[in-house]
Design a protein around this motif. Structure first.
Motif, mmCIF file in Angstrom:
data_model
loop_
_atom_site.group_PDB
_atom_site.id
_atom_site.type_symbol
_atom_site.label_atom_id
_atom_site.label_comp_id
_atom_site.label_asym_id
_atom_site.label_seq_id
_atom_site.Cartn_x
_atom_site.Cartn_y
_atom_site.Cartn_z
ATOM 1 N N ALA A 153 13.671 28.273 -32.156
ATOM 2 C CA ALA A 153 14.283 27.447 -33.579
ATOM 3 C C ALA A 153 13.614 28.398 -34.654
ATOM 4 N N ARG A 154 14.120 28.351 -35.988
ATOM 5 C CA ARG A 154 13.445 29.173 -36.998
ATOM 6 C C ARG A 154 12.321 28.827 -37.300
ATOM 7 N N GLY A 155 11.160 29.648 -37.495
ATOM 8 C CA GLY A 155 9.896 29.356 -37.708
ATOM 9 C C GLY A 155 8.902 29.319 -36.293
ATOM 10 N N SER A 156 9.618 29.335 -35.065
ATOM 11 C CA SER A 156 8.933 29.327 -34.182
ATOM 12 C C SER A 156 8.855 30.657 -33.258
ATOM 13 N N ASN A 157 8.044 30.711 -32.358
ATOM 14 C CA ASN A 157 7.884 31.943 -31.440
ATOM 15 C C ASN A 157 8.224 31.748 -29.981
ATOM 16 N N ASP A 158 8.403 32.988 -29.453
ATOM 17 C CA ASP A 158 8.594 33.326 -28.116
ATOM 18 C C ASP A 158 7.484 33.185 -27.549
ATOM 19 N N TYR A 159 7.215 32.373 -26.343
ATOM 20 C CA TYR A 159 5.764 32.254 -25.371
ATOM 21 C C TYR A 159 6.072 32.261 -24.026
ATOM 22 N N PRO A 164 18.143 37.021 -26.368
ATOM 23 C CA PRO A 164 17.818 37.174 -27.615
ATOM 24 C C PRO A 164 16.319 36.862 -27.633
ATOM 25 N N THR A 165 15.527 37.257 -28.781
ATOM 26 C CA THR A 165 14.142 37.338 -28.886
ATOM 27 C C THR A 165 14.121 36.553 -30.515
ATOM 28 N N GLN A 166 12.822 36.264 -30.689
ATOM 29 C CA GLN A 166 12.345 36.035 -32.008
ATOM 30 C C GLN A 166 12.772 36.812 -33.110
ATOM 31 N N MET A 167 12.695 38.129 -32.791
ATOM 32 C CA MET A 167 12.960 39.159 -33.665
ATOM 33 C C MET A 167 14.437 39.236 -34.135
ATOM 34 N N LEU A 168 15.331 38.338 -33.170
ATOM 35 C CA LEU A 168 16.701 38.397 -33.448
ATOM 36 C C LEU A 168 17.460 39.620 -33.117
ATOM 37 N N ASP A 169 16.841 40.290 -32.011
ATOM 38 C CA ASP A 169 17.423 41.286 -31.149
ATOM 39 C C ASP A 169 17.358 40.921 -29.989
ATOM 40 N N MET A 170 17.825 41.764 -29.004
ATOM 41 C CA MET A 170 17.856 41.631 -27.618
ATOM 42 C C MET A 170 16.790 42.245 -26.666
ATOM 43 N N ALA A 171 16.076 41.690 -25.556
ATOM 44 C CA ALA A 171 15.240 42.406 -24.732
ATOM 45 C C ALA A 171 15.729 42.164 -23.321
ATOM 46 N N PRO A 172 15.678 43.250 -22.454
ATOM 47 C CA PRO A 172 16.074 43.216 -20.987
ATOM 48 C C PRO A 172 14.685 42.511 -20.319
ATOM 49 N N ASP A 173 15.004 41.159 -20.019
ATOM 50 C CA ASP A 173 13.765 40.528 -19.494
ATOM 51 C C ASP A 173 13.988 39.579 -18.389
ATOM 52 N N ALA A 174 15.015 38.928 -18.553
ATOM 53 C CA ALA A 174 15.188 37.726 -17.184
ATOM 54 C C ALA A 174 15.647 38.484 -16.181
ATOM 55 N N LEU A 175 15.291 37.781 -15.060
ATOM 56 C CA LEU A 175 15.695 38.269 -13.837
ATOM 57 C C LEU A 175 16.276 37.167 -12.868
ATOM 58 N N PRO A 176 17.422 36.966 -13.053
ATOM 59 C CA PRO A 176 18.069 35.961 -12.127
ATOM 60 C C PRO A 176 18.609 36.638 -10.894
ATOM 61 N N ALA A 177 18.472 35.876 -9.801
ATOM 62 C CA ALA A 177 18.861 36.320 -8.525
ATOM 63 C C ALA A 177 20.323 36.709 -8.438
ATOM 64 N N LEU A 178 20.761 37.859 -7.960
ATOM 65 C CA LEU A 178 21.891 38.345 -7.685
ATOM 66 C C LEU A 178 22.798 37.436 -7.301
ATOM 67 N N ASN A 179 24.124 37.277 -7.580
ATOM 68 C CA ASN A 179 25.035 36.076 -7.112
ATOM 69 C C ASN A 179 25.171 36.207 -5.804
ATOM 70 N N GLN A 180 25.903 35.102 -5.280
ATOM 71 C CA GLN A 180 26.187 34.958 -3.710
ATOM 72 C C GLN A 180 26.862 36.066 -3.277
ATOM 73 N N ALA A 181 27.600 36.811 -3.930
ATOM 74 C CA ALA A 181 28.528 37.813 -3.323
ATOM 75 C C ALA A 181 27.646 39.327 -3.436
ATOM 76 N N GLN A 182 26.548 39.109 -4.265
ATOM 77 C CA GLN A 182 25.608 40.110 -4.470
ATOM 78 C C GLN A 182 26.360 41.415 -4.955
ATOM 79 N N THR A 183 27.095 41.095 -6.070
ATOM 80 C CA THR A 183 27.789 41.909 -6.904
ATOM 81 C C THR A 183 27.181 42.064 -8.379
#
Length: 506
Positions: A390-396, A63-82
């Motif tokens: 939070a309401r009134g805050s920004n993504d940084y 989720p973003t401050q615009m209240l939509d979704m953005a493809p951004d986070a890059l967690p490592a693929l899980n232990q099974a690599q699935t």
């Protein structure tokens, strides 16, 4: 045609690639990602296991401050690599490739296999080509980076060691040190005690990795006289001198740090005068103490001229100085011949273009002869970046908390930009060496690249361009622009590699 992944890399650099995976059908597909050994084109006996060379990550929309979704986070693929791809949906697989694991440049080839966890499932086979240029990434980066990482008051507070290691791995080399020593003075303005406990813990861990910006000290002394008195001034100067002596005892020289008396001079009425009060006292305490200033657009030309005798490192705000509005002030700062950095703190970061806003910033700095960039902020926020602020805050924030530090497309792009700048610097050094030896056929081409070629990419680093924001219906146009920008990056980097190879043959 069949999908394929083609990656170009300077020898020793970290590069990325992404694969979009679609599921046409009514059931979720769970795929296991397997990469075969890499084999060198010129010698089949040169093989390198994918493990240690390639890290697999999945792309998560957040989720973003615009209240939509953005493809951004890059967690490592899980232990099974699935990776689970929903029915009639799509997922993106991210590859992080560290060519430091290789002993030889050249073309390395492998295969990425996506094997369904299903009886009789047919794997998807994706050729993976890694073209590693002869041009070696220098060990010392040419562009400094600051991200105001106040880890102690962020969602990474429980893993400071991991946060520091991640910052260093991505090129951070300027660290704001907010733990000033606490001092006490007497009626005569003599310092009677100084507590360096928190200060030493921070500077001794961060100092070995770059330059320290010492902040939070302007109200760090207490005593029986008010802050505008002569007794306080005497104590303040004595405090700074003892601090400098302590830093010297710890092994730090004047080149290892600078005082950061006030953030963003020009932002509020009287802020330039407050900056000058502390900067003048610093120079009175010790003329060799370096002072850092990051002025914003509210600082007038007269303000900058008043500050000039007391500033050793300038870091003007990108928006206010580098995009035409404050061009006269920027030219003035460039004329001073002092260290020149820049920084930016735009919000809505999950919608900022990794290529245009984050990576091209390094090229923009190159165009202006700057040797450092900065972004607010690595992690400094009370908001959890996995969710809307939070309401009134920004993504940084640039990264996410997890089991370790979870990177983002944007954070990877910052490191890519530092790599680009460092290779531009290597090319400039090669040109100078070639010119010193005599005329070389490629000198003119190199000069064109270092000037016009970098200017074209630096221009991507504008504000509210088509690559910024994610309004409804503009995704296809954004994709076209991003693809064109990526082609420019790729072609220019290939030319850098070609020219460096040509100069090295002499």
């Amino acid at each position: 045609g069949a999908p394929a992944l083609e990656v170009d890399a300077f020898f020793g650099s970290i590069e990325s690639a992404a694969l979009n995976i679609f599921k046409l059908g009514d059931e979720t597909a769970t795929l296991r990602a397997v990469i075969t050994d890499f084999v060198h084109e010129d010698n089949p006996d040169w093989t390198v296991p994918a493990r240690g060379l390639v890290e697999l990550h999945e792309v998560l929309s957040v989720p973003t401050q615009m209240l939509d979704m953005a493809p951004d986070a890059l967690p490592a693929l899980n232990q099974a690599q699935t990776l689970a791809v929903p029915s009639w949906g799509a997922r993106q697989l991210w590859l992080r490739i560290d060519t430091a694991a290789l002993e030889h440049p050249g073309l390395w080839q492998a295969e990425l296999q996506l094997r369904p966890l299903a009886v009789g499932g047919v794997p998807v086979r994706v050729p993976l080509s890694l073209n590693v240029w002869d041009a070696q990434l220098p060990e010392e980066q040419a562009l400094d980076l600051c991200t105001w990482a106040y880890v102690h008051r962020s969602h990474l507070a429980d893993q400071p060691e991991a946060a520091l290691a991640d910052q260093v791995a991505h090129g951070s080399s300027i660290f704001v040190a907010p733990f000033a020593p606490k001092g006490v003075f007497d009626e005569q303005g003599n310092i009677v005690s100084m507590d360096f406990t928190e200060h030493d813990a921070h500077v001794l861990t961060h100092g070995p990795h770059g330059i320290l910006l010492l902040s939070g000290y302007t109200n760090a002394i207490t005593g029986p006289a008010p802050g505008d008195s002569e007794i306080w001034r005497k104590a303040y100067i004595a405090y700074l001198r003892r601090w400098v002596a302590h830093l010297e005892d710890l092994g730090f020289t004047y080149d290892d740090y600078a005082l950061y008396p006030l953030d963003e001079p020009g932002l509020t009425e009287g802020s330039v005068d407050r900056f000058l009060t502390h900067a003048k006292l610093a120079k009175e305490a010790d003329a060799d103490i370096r002072v850092y200033a990051n002025p914003v657009g509210g600082a007038t030309m007269e303000d900058l001229q008043r500050m000039t005798p007391y500033v050793d490192i300038w870091a003007p705000h990108r928006f206010a100085y580098m995009l035409g509005v404050g061009g006269d002030k920027l030219e003035y700062l460039k004329s001073l011949g002092t260290t020149l950095w820049t920084y930016e703190c735009e919000a809505n970061v999950k919608h900022q273009s990794p290529l245009a806003y984050y990576r091209a910033y390094a090229w923009h700095a190159w165009q202006h002869g700057m040797t450092g960039i900065g972004f607010w902020t690595y992690c400094t926020s009370s908001d959890d970046p996995w969710h809307e602020p939070a309401r009134g805050s920004n993504d940084y924030q640039l990264v996410y908390p997890g089991d370790g530090i979870v990177t983002s497309k944007r954070w990877e792009a910052v490191r890519d930009g530092i790599t680009d700048y460092t290779m531009l610097d290597a090319l400039r050094n090669a040109v100078r060496a070639a010119e010193a030896r005599g005329q070389h056929d490629d000198v003119a081409a190199a000069h064109r690249l270092l000037d016009d070629g970098t200017r074209a990419i630096a221009a991507f680093n504008g504000v509210w361009s088509d690559s910024h924001g994610a309004g409804a219906g503009d995704a296809p146009e954004q994709r076209k622009l991003s693809d064109a920008q990526w082609r420019a990056f790729r072609e220019t980097r290939a030319e850098i590699a070609r020219l460096l190879a040509a100069f090295s043959e002499e």
